[in-house]
Write a protein that holds these residues in place. Structure first.
Motif, PDB file in Angstrom:
ATOM      1  N   LYS A   1      47.193  47.596  44.803  1.00  0.00           N
ATOM      2  CA  LYS A   1      48.506  47.764  44.174  1.00  0.00           C
ATOM      3  C   LYS A   1      48.430  47.698  42.654  1.00  0.00           C
ATOM      4  CE  LYS A   1      51.490  48.060  47.659  1.00  0.00           C
ATOM      5  NZ  LYS A   1      52.462  49.152  47.800  1.00  0.00           N
ATOM      6  N   ILE A   2      47.402  47.048  42.116  1.00  0.00           N
ATOM      7  CA  ILE A   2      47.354  46.848  40.670  1.00  0.00           C
ATOM      8  C   ILE A   2      46.236  47.615  39.985  1.00  0.00           C
ATOM      9  CG2 ILE A   2      48.362  44.530  40.847  1.00  0.00           C
ATOM     10  CD1 ILE A   2      45.353  43.571  40.200  1.00  0.00           C
ATOM     11  N   ARG A   3      45.313  48.182  40.761  1.00  0.00           N
ATOM     12  CA  ARG A   3      44.195  48.873  40.126  1.00  0.00           C
ATOM     13  C   ARG A   3      44.609  50.282  39.735  1.00  0.00           C
ATOM     14  NH1 ARG A   3      39.240  49.245  44.090  1.00  0.00           N
ATOM     15  NH2 ARG A   3      38.337  50.193  42.241  1.00  0.00           N
ATOM     16  N   GLU A   4      44.040  50.742  38.633  1.00  0.00           N
ATOM     17  CA  GLU A   4      44.285  52.098  38.175  1.00  0.00           C
ATOM     18  C   GLU A   4      43.321  53.038  38.892  1.00  0.00           C
ATOM     19  OE1 GLU A   4      45.706  52.023  33.668  1.00  0.00           O
ATOM     20  OE2 GLU A   4      43.821  50.946  33.937  1.00  0.00           O
ATOM     21  N   VAL A   5      43.834  54.106  39.423  1.00  0.00           N
ATOM     22  CA  VAL A   5      43.023  55.046  40.194  1.00  0.00           C
ATOM     23  C   VAL A   5      42.496  56.135  39.273  1.00  0.00           C
ATOM     24  CG1 VAL A   5      42.995  56.681  42.100  1.00  0.00           C
ATOM     25  CG2 VAL A   5      44.362  54.592  42.264  1.00  0.00           C
ATOM     26  N   ASP A   6      41.191  56.355  39.309  1.00  0.00           N
ATOM     27  CA  ASP A   6      40.597  57.476  38.587  1.00  0.00           C
ATOM     28  C   ASP A   6      39.406  57.976  39.387  1.00  0.00           C
ATOM     29  OD1 ASP A   6      38.368  55.814  38.003  1.00  0.00           O
ATOM     30  OD2 ASP A   6      39.416  55.030  36.234  1.00  0.00           O
ATOM     31  N   SER A   7      38.728  58.955  38.879  1.00  0.00           N
ATOM     32  CA  SER A   7      37.627  59.572  39.627  1.00  0.00           C
ATOM     33  C   SER A   7      36.448  58.636  39.824  1.00  0.00           C
ATOM     34  CB  SER A   7      37.155  60.844  38.905  1.00  0.00           C
ATOM     35  OG  SER A   7      36.692  60.514  37.591  1.00  0.00           O
TER      36      SER A   7
ATOM     37  N   SER B   1      36.786  55.293  40.420  1.00  0.00           N
ATOM     38  CA  SER B   1      37.423  54.047  40.814  1.00  0.00           C
ATOM     39  C   SER B   1      36.578  53.179  41.737  1.00  0.00           C
ATOM     40  CB  SER B   1      38.770  54.333  41.485  1.00  0.00           C
ATOM     41  OG  SER B   1      38.574  55.159  42.614  1.00  0.00           O
ATOM     42  N   TYR B   2      35.592  53.763  42.448  1.00  0.00           N
ATOM     43  CA  TYR B   2      34.826  52.976  43.389  1.00  0.00           C
ATOM     44  C   TYR B   2      33.355  52.849  43.003  1.00  0.00           C
ATOM     45  CZ  TYR B   2      38.945  53.077  46.321  1.00  0.00           C
ATOM     46  OH  TYR B   2      40.222  52.920  46.790  1.00  0.00           O
ATOM     47  N   SER B   3      33.044  52.981  41.737  1.00  0.00           N
ATOM     48  CA  SER B   3      31.682  52.717  41.299  1.00  0.00           C
ATOM     49  C   SER B   3      31.480  51.212  41.169  1.00  0.00           C
ATOM     50  CB  SER B   3      31.411  53.390  39.953  1.00  0.00           C
ATOM     51  OG  SER B   3      32.116  52.725  38.915  1.00  0.00           O
ATOM     52  N   TYR B   4      30.209  50.780  41.226  1.00  0.00           N
ATOM     53  CA  TYR B   4      29.902  49.354  41.085  1.00  0.00           C
ATOM     54  C   TYR B   4      30.420  48.835  39.741  1.00  0.00           C
ATOM     55  CZ  TYR B   4      27.248  45.003  40.858  1.00  0.00           C
ATOM     56  OH  TYR B   4      26.904  43.681  40.748  1.00  0.00           O
ATOM     57  N   ALA B   5      30.165  49.584  38.669  1.00  0.00           N
ATOM     58  CA  ALA B   5      30.565  49.141  37.329  1.00  0.00           C
ATOM     59  C   ALA B   5      32.075  49.006  37.226  1.00  0.00           C
ATOM     60  CB  ALA B   5      30.042  50.127  36.280  1.00  0.00           C
ATOM     61  N   LYS B   6      32.806  49.950  37.806  1.00  0.00           N
ATOM     62  CA  LYS B   6      34.266  49.900  37.730  1.00  0.00           C
ATOM     63  C   LYS B   6      34.807  48.727  38.529  1.00  0.00           C
ATOM     64  CE  LYS B   6      38.309  51.524  36.575  1.00  0.00           C
ATOM     65  NZ  LYS B   6      38.769  51.530  35.160  1.00  0.00           N
ATOM     66  N   ASP B   7      34.292  48.533  39.736  1.00  0.00           N
ATOM     67  CA  ASP B   7      34.749  47.410  40.558  1.00  0.00           C
ATOM     68  C   ASP B   7      34.430  46.074  39.891  1.00  0.00           C
ATOM     69  OD1 ASP B   7      35.773  49.042  42.471  1.00  0.00           O
ATOM     70  OD2 ASP B   7      34.153  48.785  43.912  1.00  0.00           O
ATOM     71  N   TYR B   8      33.256  45.972  39.303  1.00  0.00           N
ATOM     72  CA  TYR B   8      32.861  44.734  38.625  1.00  0.00           C
ATOM     73  C   TYR B   8      33.798  44.465  37.451  1.00  0.00           C
ATOM     74  CZ  TYR B   8      29.736  41.113  36.812  1.00  0.00           C
ATOM     75  OH  TYR B   8      29.216  39.923  36.384  1.00  0.00           O
ATOM     76  N   GLU B   9      34.137  45.500  36.686  1.00  0.00           N
ATOM     77  CA  GLU B   9      34.991  45.333  35.513  1.00  0.00           C
ATOM     78  C   GLU B   9      36.401  44.919  35.914  1.00  0.00           C
ATOM     79  OE1 GLU B   9      36.514  45.022  31.786  1.00  0.00           O
ATOM     80  OE2 GLU B   9      34.429  45.029  32.483  1.00  0.00           O
ATOM     81  N   ILE B  10      36.900  45.431  37.038  1.00  0.00           N
ATOM     82  CA  ILE B  10      38.238  45.055  37.504  1.00  0.00           C
ATOM     83  C   ILE B  10      38.301  43.547  37.762  1.00  0.00           C
ATOM     84  CG2 ILE B  10      39.780  45.210  39.502  1.00  0.00           C
ATOM     85  CD1 ILE B  10      39.024  48.173  39.660  1.00  0.00           C
ATOM     86  N   ILE B  11      37.328  43.028  38.496  1.00  0.00           N
ATOM     87  CA  ILE B  11      37.321  41.593  38.796  1.00  0.00           C
ATOM     88  C   ILE B  11      37.039  40.784  37.535  1.00  0.00           C
ATOM     89  CG2 ILE B  11      36.280  39.780  40.213  1.00  0.00           C
ATOM     90  CD1 ILE B  11      37.931  41.849  41.735  1.00  0.00           C
TER      91      ILE B  11
END
Length: 244
Positions: free
Chosen positions: A53-59, A61-71
């Protein structure tokens, strides 16, 4: 605009708030949460349901680096305020030998978090569930639960490993020596507490330890801990509870 509600018969619970809308992470969410905490300085727990619900969706969005940065963004926020942030997230349907690999997304989500709880049932209608716990500061555990149909809660049934016991916390012992029957109250900033106790710790570390161990300080030492922010900063309050 942020909207806060009391709902589902919680009118008598003064310190429980629900928000049904928010801005995305990276585009105003942490500012909204910071504003709420400034208005409610006793906040100790924030629950976000769900991550999607709070994550921004982009192309990407499910890379390791992107997931790590979100947390990492959420962890930095919770550490800066000295609060616990519980993030609800879903699992995948695919089975794995390591159940934590079933967390939807990449390993970057669990890799940055301080810990994770995974609750699952063998079948959707079962009243039995398993809670697996993994964290960098505690022993991994697998706990079996059974659902109380009348009270609608999960009760402990058994554990496959010995239940984790909290290690000694020297800070609590120091506070117990400071707040006694002869001196049943104390107040001041985290910096003043460090000076008073002669500790070699940073103020934000002390605040974090106090927030995490508030219940333990109450149960083991009968000392109530609260904190409030005023014009001079965040003030810490200790009071010894009566044994009567």
């Amino acid at each position: 605009q942020e909207r806060m509600y009391r709902m589902f018969g919680t009118d008598s619970t003064e310190n429980l708030y629900f928000s049904v809308s928010s801005k995305p992470l990276g585009n105003g969410l942490t500012d909204q949460l910071s504003g709420f905490i400034r208005e409610h300085p006793d906040t100790m727990l924030v629950i976000i349901d769900t991550l999607q619900k709070i994550r921004e969706v982009d192309s990407d969005s499910y890379s390791y680096a992107k997931d790590y940065e979100i947390i990492n963004q959420l962890k930095q926020f919770s550490d800066s305020w000295g609060i616990c942030l519980l993030l609800v997230h879903h699992t995948r349907k695919q089975k794995s030998s390591d159940n934590f690999d079933m967390i939807s997304g990449t390993n970057g989500l669990l890799g940055c978090a301080d810990g994770a709880f995974m609750l699952y049932k063998e079948t959707r209608t079962s009243n039995k569930a398993t809670l697996e716990i993994s964290g960098r500061d505690q022993q991994d555990q697998k706990i079996h639960l059974i659902r109380d149909e009348e009270k609608l809660c999960w009760n402990f049934e058994k554990a496959e490993t010995e239940l984790w016991k909290e290690p000694p916390e020297p800070l609590l012992e120091c506070i117990a020596n400071l707040v006694t029957e002869e001196n049943p109250t104390w107040q001041g900033t985290a910096t003043e507490l460090i000076e008073k106790l002669g500790l070699d710790m940073k103020p934000n570390v002390v605040s974090l330890k106090l927030n995490v161990n508030a219940g333990r300080l109450m149960n083991d030492y009968s000392i109530r801990y609260t904190n409030k922010r005023n014009h001079s900063g965040r003030m810490i309050f200790f009071s010894l509870l009566s044994k009567e």
